[in-house]
Design a protein around this motif. Structure first.
Motif, PDB file in Angstrom:
ATOM      1  N   SER A  88      34.197 -23.535   7.813  1.00 46.17           N
ATOM      2  CA  SER A  88      35.453 -24.057   8.341  1.00 46.17           C
ATOM      3  C   SER A  88      36.497 -22.954   8.352  1.00 46.17           C
ATOM      4  CB  SER A  88      35.960 -25.236   7.500  1.00 46.17           C
ATOM      5  OG  SER A  88      34.999 -26.263   7.425  1.00 46.17           O
ATOM      6  N   CYS A  89      37.315 -22.954   9.380  1.00 45.63           N
ATOM      7  CA  CYS A  89      38.416 -21.991   9.447  1.00 45.63           C
ATOM      8  C   CYS A  89      39.523 -22.574  10.318  1.00 45.63           C
ATOM      9  CB  CYS A  89      37.961 -20.642   9.986  1.00 45.63           C
ATOM     10  SG  CYS A  89      37.364 -20.676  11.680  1.00 45.63           S
ATOM     11  N   THR A  90      40.713 -22.040  10.139  1.00 48.23           N
ATOM     12  CA  THR A  90      41.862 -22.455  10.936  1.00 48.23           C
ATOM     13  C   THR A  90      42.239 -21.321  11.873  1.00 48.23           C
ATOM     14  OG1 THR A  90      44.172 -23.167  10.839  1.00 48.23           O
ATOM     15  CG2 THR A  90      43.434 -21.702   9.108  1.00 48.23           C
ATOM     16  N   LEU A  91      42.561 -21.669  13.115  1.00 43.19           N
ATOM     17  CA  LEU A  91      42.986 -20.720  14.138  1.00 43.19           C
ATOM     18  C   LEU A  91      44.464 -20.959  14.398  1.00 43.19           C
ATOM     19  CD1 LEU A  91      40.004 -21.281  16.612  1.00 43.19           C
ATOM     20  CD2 LEU A  91      40.092 -19.788  14.606  1.00 43.19           C
ATOM     21  N   CYS A  92      45.263 -19.943  14.207  1.00 45.88           N
ATOM     22  CA  CYS A  92      46.721 -20.065  14.294  1.00 45.88           C
ATOM     23  C   CYS A  92      47.241 -19.137  15.381  1.00 45.88           C
ATOM     24  CB  CYS A  92      47.359 -19.739  12.949  1.00 45.88           C
ATOM     25  SG  CYS A  92      49.141 -19.973  12.918  1.00 45.88           S
ATOM     26  N   PRO A 124      29.393 -23.956  21.643  1.00 47.76           N
ATOM     27  CA  PRO A 124      30.840 -24.199  21.773  1.00 47.76           C
ATOM     28  C   PRO A 124      31.323 -25.107  20.644  1.00 47.76           C
ATOM     29  CG  PRO A 124      29.612 -25.465  23.410  1.00 47.76           C
ATOM     30  CD  PRO A 124      28.609 -24.591  22.722  1.00 47.76           C
ATOM     31  N   LEU A 125      32.510 -24.837  20.125  1.00 50.83           N
ATOM     32  CA  LEU A 125      33.038 -25.559  18.970  1.00 50.83           C
ATOM     33  C   LEU A 125      34.143 -26.511  19.386  1.00 50.83           C
ATOM     34  CD1 LEU A 125      33.277 -22.602  16.422  1.00 50.83           C
ATOM     35  CD2 LEU A 125      31.423 -24.255  16.682  1.00 50.83           C
ATOM     36  N   GLU A 126      34.182 -27.658  18.733  1.00 46.47           N
ATOM     37  CA  GLU A 126      35.258 -28.616  18.939  1.00 46.47           C
ATOM     38  C   GLU A 126      36.412 -28.272  18.006  1.00 46.47           C
ATOM     39  OE1 GLU A 126      33.939 -32.568  18.500  1.00 46.47           O
ATOM     40  OE2 GLU A 126      32.436 -32.474  20.108  1.00 46.47           O
ATOM     41  N   LEU A 127      37.620 -28.314  18.541  1.00 47.44           N
ATOM     42  CA  LEU A 127      38.804 -27.954  17.772  1.00 47.44           C
ATOM     43  C   LEU A 127      39.607 -29.205  17.447  1.00 47.44           C
ATOM     44  CD1 LEU A 127      37.966 -25.236  19.195  1.00 47.44           C
ATOM     45  CD2 LEU A 127      40.363 -24.603  19.050  1.00 47.44           C
ATOM     46  N   ALA A 128      40.038 -29.294  16.204  1.00 54.33           N
ATOM     47  CA  ALA A 128      40.903 -30.388  15.757  1.00 54.33           C
ATOM     48  C   ALA A 128      42.259 -29.820  15.404  1.00 54.33           C
ATOM     49  CB  ALA A 128      40.299 -31.098  14.546  1.00 54.33           C
ATOM     50  N   THR A 129      43.318 -30.562  15.740  1.00 57.00           N
ATOM     51  CA  THR A 129      44.677 -30.114  15.440  1.00 57.00           C
ATOM     52  C   THR A 129      44.940 -30.225  13.948  1.00 57.00           C
ATOM     53  OG1 THR A 129      45.429 -30.860  17.610  1.00 57.00           O
ATOM     54  CG2 THR A 129      47.116 -30.463  15.944  1.00 57.00           C
ATOM     55  N   ALA A 130      45.438 -29.150  13.359  1.00 55.90           N
ATOM     56  CA  ALA A 130      45.719 -29.129  11.929  1.00 55.90           C
ATOM     57  C   ALA A 130      46.947 -29.970  11.623  1.00 55.90           C
ATOM     58  CB  ALA A 130      45.928 -27.695  11.439  1.00 55.90           C
ATOM     59  N   VAL A 131      46.899 -30.680  10.510  1.00 61.17           N
ATOM     60  CA  VAL A 131      48.028 -31.483  10.045  1.00 61.17           C
ATOM     61  C   VAL A 131      48.924 -30.593   9.193  1.00 61.17           C
ATOM     62  CG1 VAL A 131      48.733 -33.504   8.754  1.00 61.17           C
ATOM     63  CG2 VAL A 131      46.627 -33.564  10.099  1.00 61.17           C
ATOM     64  N   ILE A 132      50.156 -30.381   9.638  1.00 61.98           N
ATOM     65  CA  ILE A 132      51.104 -29.511   8.946  1.00 61.98           C
ATOM     66  C   ILE A 132      52.167 -30.373   8.276  1.00 61.98           C
ATOM     67  CG2 ILE A 132      52.659 -27.544   9.199  1.00 61.98           C
ATOM     68  CD1 ILE A 132      51.216 -26.838  11.753  1.00 61.98           C
ATOM     69  N   ALA A 133      52.516 -30.016   7.065  1.00 60.71           N
ATOM     70  CA  ALA A 133      53.526 -30.767   6.334  1.00 60.71           C
ATOM     71  C   ALA A 133      54.866 -30.686   7.057  1.00 60.71           C
ATOM     72  CB  ALA A 133      53.664 -30.222   4.907  1.00 60.71           C
ATOM     73  N   ASP A 134      55.616 -31.780   6.998  1.00 65.12           N
ATOM     74  CA  ASP A 134      56.961 -31.895   7.578  1.00 65.12           C
ATOM     75  C   ASP A 134      56.950 -31.747   9.100  1.00 65.12           C
ATOM     76  OD1 ASP A 134      57.896 -32.143   4.993  1.00 65.12           O
ATOM     77  OD2 ASP A 134      58.290 -29.989   4.793  1.00 65.12           O
ATOM     78  N   VAL A 135      55.800 -31.922   9.729  1.00 67.26           N
ATOM     79  CA  VAL A 135      55.708 -31.845  11.191  1.00 67.26           C
ATOM     80  C   VAL A 135      55.030 -33.109  11.684  1.00 67.26           C
ATOM     81  CG1 VAL A 135      54.767 -30.599  13.164  1.00 67.26           C
ATOM     82  CG2 VAL A 135      55.665 -29.336  11.194  1.00 67.26           C
ATOM     83  N   ASP A 136      55.689 -33.798  12.618  1.00 65.76           N
ATOM     84  CA  ASP A 136      55.122 -35.008  13.195  1.00 65.76           C
ATOM     85  C   ASP A 136      53.973 -34.623  14.122  1.00 65.76           C
ATOM     86  OD1 ASP A 136      54.543 -37.455  14.184  1.00 65.76           O
ATOM     87  OD2 ASP A 136      56.490 -37.832  15.131  1.00 65.76           O
ATOM     88  N   SER A 149      54.129 -21.977  15.732  1.00 64.28           N
ATOM     89  CA  SER A 149      52.701 -21.710  15.805  1.00 64.28           C
ATOM     90  C   SER A 149      51.940 -22.973  16.153  1.00 64.28           C
ATOM     91  CB  SER A 149      52.177 -21.130  14.483  1.00 64.28           C
ATOM     92  OG  SER A 149      52.353 -22.074  13.440  1.00 64.28           O
ATOM     93  N   LEU A 150      50.762 -22.784  16.705  1.00 68.96           N
ATOM     94  CA  LEU A 150      49.827 -23.872  17.011  1.00 68.96           C
ATOM     95  C   LEU A 150      48.562 -23.616  16.211  1.00 68.96           C
ATOM     96  CD1 LEU A 150      48.921 -26.351  18.692  1.00 68.96           C
ATOM     97  CD2 LEU A 150      48.106 -24.729  20.422  1.00 68.96           C
ATOM     98  N   GLN A 151      48.176 -24.609  15.385  1.00 71.90           N
ATOM     99  CA  GLN A 151      47.023 -24.435  14.503  1.00 71.90           C
ATOM    100  C   GLN A 151      45.913 -25.399  14.891  1.00 71.90           C
ATOM    101  OE1 GLN A 151      47.842 -24.342  10.313  1.00 71.90           O
ATOM    102  NE2 GLN A 151      49.792 -23.282  10.567  1.00 71.90           N
ATOM    103  N   LYS A 152      44.711 -24.867  14.935  1.00 73.21           N
ATOM    104  CA  LYS A 152      43.510 -25.646  15.200  1.00 73.21           C
ATOM    105  C   LYS A 152      42.492 -25.368  14.106  1.00 73.21           C
ATOM    106  CE  LYS A 152      44.711 -27.333  19.297  1.00 73.21           C
ATOM    107  NZ  LYS A 152      44.788 -28.780  19.615  1.00 73.21           N
ATOM    108  N   ILE A 153      41.647 -26.346  13.837  1.00 69.98           N
ATOM    109  CA  ILE A 153      40.622 -26.229  12.801  1.00 69.98           C
ATOM    110  C   ILE A 153      39.249 -26.395  13.451  1.00 69.98           C
ATOM    111  CG2 ILE A 153      39.660 -27.260  10.710  1.00 69.98           C
ATOM    112  CD1 ILE A 153      42.432 -28.024   9.881  1.00 69.98           C
ATOM    113  N   VAL A 154      38.330 -25.509  13.118  1.00 70.86           N
ATOM    114  CA  VAL A 154      36.957 -25.581  13.617  1.00 70.86           C
ATOM    115  C   VAL A 154      36.022 -25.710  12.420  1.00 70.86           C
ATOM    116  CG1 VAL A 154      37.448 -24.275  15.702  1.00 70.86           C
ATOM    117  CG2 VAL A 154      36.742 -23.066  13.654  1.00 70.86           C
ATOM    118  N   ARG A 155      34.938 -26.434  12.629  1.00 72.93           N
ATOM    119  CA  ARG A 155      33.905 -26.600  11.601  1.00 72.93           C
ATOM    120  C   ARG A 155      32.541 -26.460  12.250  1.00 72.93           C
ATOM    121  NH1 ARG A 155      37.893 -30.335  10.010  1.00 72.93           N
ATOM    122  NH2 ARG A 155      38.610 -30.038   7.861  1.00 72.93           N
TER     123      ARG A 155
END
Length: 351
Positions: A88-92, A124-136, A149-155
């Motif tokens: 797992s990693c986050t892409l920012c 090909p990997l599916e990307l999920a949007t990362a949940v950031i604190a204090d951000v709707d 920034s825009l953060q995505k998570i891949v697994r």
């Protein structure tokens, strides 16, 4: 002439710094911090050093003889990637433009795509949007203001050993400079331009659990054929043994080791999870680095499966070997990360 100008502008575009930067961070569980207590000083020592000075987590009642502290530490480096575990990693993607007084320098249409290249195929990997604190989450979009920034998570579940390459592509639309705006010819695109870049990250997937198997024959069981006659059926039996070695750097706990038999066999575990009237608890073995444990299974041919019996007779007649089943192993790391591994079809020895 126009062809030469397009080639030249393309080269200049690659040399120009991008407005969006990409950061890739591996996601992994923290570990317990180590502390190395000082030996207790004697009253006769001229210089007495407090024991708390060597503790990572000083408290009123410290345990100065225990190496683990209640503190959690993040991994200092990328670490090792193991087959059977989930990578797992986050892409920012960060907007590196400076803020403007007129509210400009907003990067729009930011898109991140990723794929992983294994030794045998490209996935090909599916990307999920990362949940950031204090951000709707509803406010997270493809437009980035300066400093945002825009953060995505891949697994990805690692199933192969060897070199892996994580390929990440970022596409975005940025505001053009005044000179670029004058050169815009297409209607509806004035003031913006689309840019893209691609980055590669290489890592190696190592073997976490080594499996070595061997099988042995047992005397067959002679039973009635079930048809009411005097004919006796000889049911073959085997014992399958497997040695499991922890090839990783940290301890693991074996949660489940199961042999999935092939018809017409029935598998019985001879390990810690077998039914016992004496011991009700289940003590799963813990393997430290380079530790080895051995498991065994009893396989018995079952009656009433004509299709399986026919396949078994063909296998024994062809090369004297019987296909027994597949070994499925599940484990957890020290901080609870799951891992799983399945072997190919295991066969008996040649008769």
């Amino acid at each position: 002439m126009s062809r030469h100008q397009r080639a030249q502008s393309s080269t200049e575009g690659h040399k120009e710094p991008h407005s969006v930067s990409l950061k890739v961070l591996r996601l992994s569980r923290p570990s317990l911090a180590h502390q190395y207590p000082l030996p207790q000083s004697r009253a006769s020592d001229a210089l007495e050093v407090p024991t708390k000075a060597a503790l990572s987590y000083p408290s009123n009642n410290p345990d100065d003889l225990f190496i683990l502290s209640p503190l959690l530490t993040l991994p200092p480096a990328f670490g090792a990637a193991y087959v059977g575990e989930s990578f797992s990693c986050t892409l920012c993607a960060n907007n590196e433009l400076e803020p403007c007084s007129d509210g400009g320098n907003v990067v729009t249409s930011v898109q991140i795509s990723a794929e992983i290249v294994t030794p045998s195929l490209t996935v090909p990997l599916e990307l999920a949007t990362a949940v950031i604190a204090d951000v709707d989450p509803a406010e997270v979009g493809s437009s980035l203001e300066p400093g945002k920034s825009l953060q995505k998570i891949v697994r990805h579940d690692l199933k192969e050993e060897g070199n892996h390459v994580l390929a990440v592509t970022v596409t975005y639309t940025e505001p053009c400079k005044p000179l670029d705006v004058e050169q815009q010819k297409e209607p509806g695109t004035a003031g913006t331009r689309i840019r893209t870049f691609r980055k590669l990250y290489q890592f190696i997937a190592q073997q976490c659990l080594a499996v070595r198997t061997k099988s042995g024959d047992l005397p067959p069981l002679v039973t009635a054929d079930g048809r009411g006659g005097s004919t006796k059926a000889r049911l073959v039996r085997y014992v399958l043994e497997a040695q499991l070695e922890n090839m990783g750097e940290t301890p693991i706990c074996l949660e489940n080791v199961v042999l999935v038999p092939k018809s017409p066999f029935k598998s019985t575990s001879l390990n810690w999870d077998m039914p016992s009237p004496v011991c009700e608890g289940r003590n799963s073995p813990i393997l430290n680095a380079r530790d080895v444990t051995q498991v065994a299974f009893l396989l018995e041919q079952q009656t009433g499966d004509s299709e399986g019996d026919e396949a078994l007779r063909k296998d024994l007649a062809r090369d004297g070997r019987a296909i027994l089943g597949q070994l499925s192993i599940e484990w957890r790391s020290g901080m609870g990360d799951r891992g799983s591994l399945s072997t190919g079809w295991l066969t008996s020895r040649r008769r």
